[in-house]
Design a protein around this motif. Sequence first.
Motif, PDB file in Angstrom:
ATOM      1  N   ASP A 147      55.337  38.437  67.158  1.00 47.92           N
ATOM      2  CA  ASP A 147      54.739  39.408  66.232  1.00 47.92           C
ATOM      3  C   ASP A 147      55.422  40.764  66.376  1.00 47.92           C
ATOM      4  O   ASP A 147      55.683  41.448  65.375  1.00 47.92           O
TER       5      ASP A 147
ATOM      6  N   LYS B  54      53.335  34.357  71.076  1.00 51.76           N
ATOM      7  CA  LYS B  54      52.879  34.851  69.769  1.00 51.76           C
ATOM      8  C   LYS B  54      52.992  36.371  69.691  1.00 51.76           C
ATOM      9  O   LYS B  54      53.471  36.916  68.690  1.00 51.76           O
ATOM     10  N   LYS B  55      52.564  37.068  70.755  1.00 55.51           N
ATOM     11  CA  LYS B  55      52.594  38.529  70.721  1.00 55.51           C
ATOM     12  C   LYS B  55      54.028  39.048  70.662  1.00 55.51           C
ATOM     13  O   LYS B  55      54.317  40.016  69.944  1.00 55.51           O
TER      14      LYS B  55
ATOM     15  N   ASN C  79      58.929  40.731  64.793  1.00 53.55           N
ATOM     16  CA  ASN C  79      58.920  40.746  63.328  1.00 53.55           C
ATOM     17  C   ASN C  79      58.182  41.948  62.748  1.00 53.55           C
ATOM     18  O   ASN C  79      58.061  42.074  61.531  1.00 53.55           O
ATOM     19  N   GLY C  80      57.676  42.817  63.623  1.00 54.22           N
ATOM     20  CA  GLY C  80      56.930  43.982  63.160  1.00 54.22           C
ATOM     21  C   GLY C  80      57.805  45.211  62.983  1.00 54.22           C
ATOM     22  O   GLY C  80      59.036  45.126  62.933  1.00 54.22           O
TER      23      GLY C  80
ATOM     24  N   TYR D 188      54.639  45.178  74.649  1.00 52.37           N
ATOM     25  CA  TYR D 188      53.183  45.218  74.757  1.00 52.37           C
ATOM     26  C   TYR D 188      52.823  45.092  76.227  1.00 52.37           C
ATOM     27  O   TYR D 188      53.534  44.475  77.016  1.00 52.37           O
TER      28      TYR D 188
END
Length: 717
Positions: free
Chosen positions: A303, A299-300, A306-307, A488
């Motif tokens: 994200d 998920k991270k 797509n960020g 991240y």
Amino acid sequence: MKSSNNIHLSRRSFIKTSALAGGGMLIGFNLFQACKPEAKPPVDISQLNFNDFNAFIKIADNGMVTIFSPNPEIGQGVKTSMPMLIAEELDISWDNVRVVQGALDTENYTRQVAGGSQSIRLGWEPLRQTGATARQMLINAAAQRWNVDPKNCTTEAGVVKGPDGATLGYGELVKDAAVLEVPEEVTLKKPEDFTIIGKDIVNVDVDKIVTGKPLFGLDYKEDGMLTAVVMRAPSFGLKLKDYDASESKNVTGVVDIIDVKNRIAVLAKDTWTAMKARDLIKANWEEDTEIESTAMHDKKLMDLLNGKDFKTMRADGNVKKAFAEADQVLERVYESPFLPHNCMEPMNFFADVQDEKVRLVGPIQTPERTAQQVATLLERDVKDVSVEMTRMGGGFGRRLYGDFAQEAALISNIVKKPVKVVYTREDDMTAGVYRPAIKYKISASIKDGEITGYHLKEASINSNMYGLIPNFFPAGAIENYQVDVAKYDSNITTGAWRAPYTNFLSFAEQSFFDELAEVLGKDNIALRLELLEKVKGTTDERIQYSPERLQNVIREAVAKSGYGQPKEGVYQGFSSYYCHNTHVAEVADVVMENEVPVVKKVTCVVDCGVVVNPLGAKNQIEGGVLDGIGHAMYGNFTFEKGTPVDKNFNTYHLIRINETPQVETHFIKNDYAPTGLGEPALPPAGAAVANAIKIATGKRLYKQPFVNELKVKAPLG
């Protein structure tokens, strides 16, 4: 750059030669061009035992030559191939060469590292220069004895020949040569005159390997040494709260149990006892940082992908405008999991911390950095820390990190005894370090049937490809081109894994180009060649690959594999890639067996310049191809509540013998200086297989491992 033959020397590049008390000549040399010119041999060299040296070559008075190989040997063959370069220019028979592993020597060297497939590339001219200089000194000694011009003397297989037919063996000349000045200019051999380079030379350690003689870190032992097996947190994100080791202390052979910075070390007289005692410890752990799972990672990363929080590594033209004006945009996302390194030899290291010095012995790819880390950890002067290197049972990047050596040093410092830390296979798989999970989004804009823009986005855990790959193909081939990265941070430890980043990116990009060719209605080979044609003549110094050399391996792979004209029932996939200074193209042959795609053969064409040791080179290529296929097809490593799901090979799927295809290797012959082979054959393998599977099944693959997307349960065994 092509290799040169006329070498102008600075006398500072060589350490002063000396005669040995026991007979013979010792020559010190700077291994790499970046070595320190002020390097000096030990004082009163004639009184020292020859085995104390690690940065020199010795020519004995019986003509035998001993070469100290300073770089770590992880199976890539440098302990054989680097001395070959010296022996070639020295003009000695390989039968008269003995190779000894050197220890860390920060006084004379600046790069005793095994990583990045750079050892042969950086040592090519300096090592040959070493051999050529020694040979010239022997020629000068013979010429002086005969009172003739050295230019009229030649050498062959350890013998100097005079103009009148007189001969002198190297052993007869070493004492005279040892007192001569180092020549300022030598001539290197031309490739057509090589007698060792380009010949199949068996690994210098092969006898010890096949007979089980002590060679690896796990083999190392000393009198009085204790074995330490360590209990670490079972999940990333946990810390030690308390523990009860009362039962463990009662096990016969256990010497001590200590708390070592959020770990529990069991010290015993042997490994089995330490393992048995560790299993009896009752430890309680508590949450320290966020407990992560594979679902969270997915998920991270998505994200991030797509960020907008990206760092742009390269931007040519105007990608945004190209996409806005496009007739069509092709966009795909490619996903890869964490991967462990799974070296055949689990992590281990010996440490003996004393008041005056710290001795470290074991398998490590970065001995100098490890010495510095241990010195910092123990608050000692790095000059007091010595590192002796054993052969490694695999590295693949895992042994770039000296955490296990630091652990051994820390434990030895506490108990004041020599200690060897030994990992079990479960320790090796669950304690890190891993290849980070990565996702790529690749987009291409199409206008009037042509590619007008290319945008690569990377989302990675812990680390990005900063500066590593934005200048690889297709950089320079597409006017509007952009590479963005985002990451991240995770408490799961990650690091380099064989062919960092490119090991997965090659699959993503080369799969994308096959699909892009399909959308454009073009032949996939023609598309690649066409794009490479646009790079020729570029003045962009950022471009790292050679379009001509990449075109050559592509064409040769097509020709050697019969690509495009497969036998009935055979489906072929193509891939080409440049990384670690080497150009590679591969064709995978896949057949369908019981509705399951099976890889039967891979044809691999490599341009690595001059091939120093074809036997070793083929081993590296075959190993890289099989490693690439195995991990792309089967490699999957997941976490549940911070805990690795797979802990041993009974559930983690490494490629099995019955799953390995035939690998047919071809080299592009040229006289370019050699480049590395430890990594470049791995990245293209996954894409070649994926592109073949697409033709065989009609299904395009976007995630690794492929067995998950194909929904095939591959049996272990």
